[in-house]
Write an enzyme that holds these catalytic residues in place. Sequence first.
Site, PDB file in Angstrom:
ATOM      1  NE  ARG A  87       6.336  -3.220  -1.817  1.00 45.05           N
ATOM      2  CZ  ARG A  87       5.945  -3.053  -1.775  1.00 45.05           C
ATOM      3  NH1 ARG A  87       4.749  -3.940  -1.390  1.00 45.05           N
ATOM      4  NH2 ARG A  87       5.656  -1.984  -0.840  1.00 45.05           N
ATOM      5  CB  THR A 134      -2.840  -5.776   2.936  1.00 47.08           C
ATOM      6  OG1 THR A 134      -2.132  -4.669   2.055  1.00 47.08           O
ATOM      7  CG2 THR A 134      -2.458  -6.365   3.062  1.00 47.08           C
ATOM      8  CB  THR A 190      -4.209  -2.592   4.454  1.00 49.52           C
ATOM      9  OG1 THR A 190      -4.356  -2.451   3.322  1.00 49.52           O
ATOM     10  CG2 THR A 190      -5.277  -1.497   5.619  1.00 49.52           C
ATOM     11  N   GLY A 191      -2.164  -0.299   4.152  1.00 47.82           N
ATOM     12  CA  GLY A 191      -1.325   0.901   3.010  1.00 47.82           C
ATOM     13  C   GLY A 191      -0.682   0.850   1.682  1.00 47.82           C
ATOM     14  N   GLY A 222       2.855  -0.090   2.130  1.00 50.55           N
ATOM     15  CA  GLY A 222       3.747  -1.055   2.747  1.00 50.55           C
ATOM     16  C   GLY A 222       5.010  -0.492   3.296  1.00 50.55           C
ATOM     17  N   GLY A 251       7.188  -6.035   0.932  1.00 46.39           N
ATOM     18  CA  GLY A 251       6.406  -4.617   1.723  1.00 46.39           C
ATOM     19  C   GLY A 251       6.556  -5.209   3.516  1.00 46.39           C
ATOM     20  CG  ASP A 252       2.739  -2.893   5.224  1.00 43.52           C
ATOM     21  OD1 ASP A 252       2.819  -3.301   3.688  1.00 43.52           O
ATOM     22  OD2 ASP A 252       1.892  -3.319   6.068  1.00 43.52           O
TER      23      ASP A 252
END
Lengths: 336, 336
Positions: free
Chosen positions: A234, A206, A256-257, A259, A236-237
């Site tokens: 999909r 990210t 970041t990571g 999600g 994500g966050d």
Amino acid sequence: MKSNIYLPVTIILLTFLLMSVCGKTQNNPGNQTVWALALHGGAGTISPDMPDSLKQQYYDGLQQALRVGEIILKDGGSALDAVEMVVRNLEDNPLFNAGRGSVFTIDGKHELDAAIMDGSTLAAGALTGLTTVKNPVSLARIVMEESPHIFFSGPGAEEFANQTGVERVENSYFHTETRYRQWQRTRPDEASLLPDGWLEGDKYGTVGAVALDVDGNLAAATSTGGMTNKQFGRVGDVPIIGSGTFANHFVAISATGWGEQIMRNVSANTIANYMEFRNSSLEEAINFVLTQRLNPGDAGFVAVDRDGNISMQMNTLGMYRGSINSLGEQVVRIWE
Amino acid sequence: MKSNIYLPVTIILLTFLLMSVCGKTQNNPGNQTVWALALHGGAGTISPDMPDSLKQQYYDGLQQALRVGEIILKDGGSALDAVEMVVRNLEDNPLFNAGRGSVFTIDGKHELDAAIMDGSTLAAGALTGLTTVKNPVSLARIVMEESPHIFFSGPGAEEFANQTGVERVENSYFHTETRYRQWQRTRPDEASLLPDGWLEGDKYGTVGAVALDVDGNLAAATSTGGMTNKQFGRVGDVPIIGSGTFANHFVAISATGWGEQIMRNVSANTIANYMEFRNSSLEEAINFVLTQRLNPGDAGFVAVDRDGNISMQMNTLGMYRGSINSLGEQVVRIWE
């Protein structure tokens, strides 16, 4: 006796008057931060055995992106302009999983997500599933400024892009050889989204930036190519306001990571609320979410508060990150 | 003298022993709530001049949905089952803007969103832009239980549905004459998303449910056809974990109202955080968000906390809502 009281009272009143007239300057005396910027290029298990030449490329990339934001903020530009232009720079850099250099989806394509938020107004723009927009963060800003809606997905997001002058590219523009090889390594076990031999560092790609400008406004922006081998559609966050991206009057945060972990804990908004409702420092608030809500290896955050305090913390082995402020303090790091 | 002490000490020890053995019953003496359910069918400017026959239809619809949840919870069923089945019932009822009876998009189609969250595990499932899934909330539950991801959008969400046994319908199944006429009224001014003559009540259609079960688990679910005349691909607050839908160990919340306002304030998670970080009651937390974060006319919330306290508050003129608990307390209301 009585006249002795008048002098200190007058001095106090005059001090308050001066403070209110010179409010802005008082809040920012010579040695206090007036602008600040932090950015990341993803977090995860980044191997410290990386060749020195590659390390140098990452450091250079982070420094170049910092420089883009520095020029804007030093010149009195807005936090919003700074985070947009910094994230554009990181999107254009094929080293990072956003824009050019995005990871491959399970069917070998690229689907991009981005979000931007203006802390001074809570205005926000977000997109998921873009396939032909060169710089997703800039389209997110157009959504924020020109649409009554905040968030568009998939073909609807592409259709929204058609109504704007945003730069378009073929989906193959996002293709890079490194990401293609990464994706190939995940192919033997298509059934599993986390196959053996998975490189954790690849999963958490990210880019993001947060800034405080000289007018005291905060902004955050995040952009990603998502998860290697992710399923079609999909989300994500990153484009979820309150999870991967959030800014208000107190703080601006980009995550970041993993999600799904960031989303189920509504991580960025929880950091902002912890600061406000517990009256805690930014550092404490991020530490709370990293240790009390998330699990080791889940995520990293870059954030700046309205006083110019910068925090860049993660519970992963590494996070590509950097920060700079008006005091000339600059940090560029990958590991601790 | 000494033997006189043994008796009360023995009684106290025996009492503690009994309390630990019969823990569950002790925690829930006769007059305490052991399960609770609340639901909504949308909030907005609902005219009190509505014909009595229509009012009765709404009251009947809300009561039927409550009954569905009551049967599950009374029998020791899970909060998750209760909220899924209650929302399915509301989706199937053409009176409400979710499932059958969903509003029309700007291009005359139906795009459905839904989310579900299990407070005991923070597991969640969400979808946006569904066009052929009869009961979006049930697909959200399948995402939650069977996918490593939380959130799917548009064609990817439909593709995910293809891999499940979820019931499919033609998009025209969602069509109802009332919604069609509503949409027609908005057509003369296609350029504007909020044309003259807009009925506020139409804009805020959503259904949702929250529940506490006898095992102390909380769950929330929300479903919607979105905003009348919404642009293709617009994602509202409903599938955003932390905005329209949220549940954790403390509280389960489902929102309804102006999606963009709910999203930029990350409303459901902010309510949960306020309760936890300020140690406030559920009622106070919702009141904080409705009065300090949102503007009059923006939204309504139904929520239940781990002690079985129910709150249904809004800053709109009306909200179709109802609640029931194990004490037999039942409420069904539209206005104050």
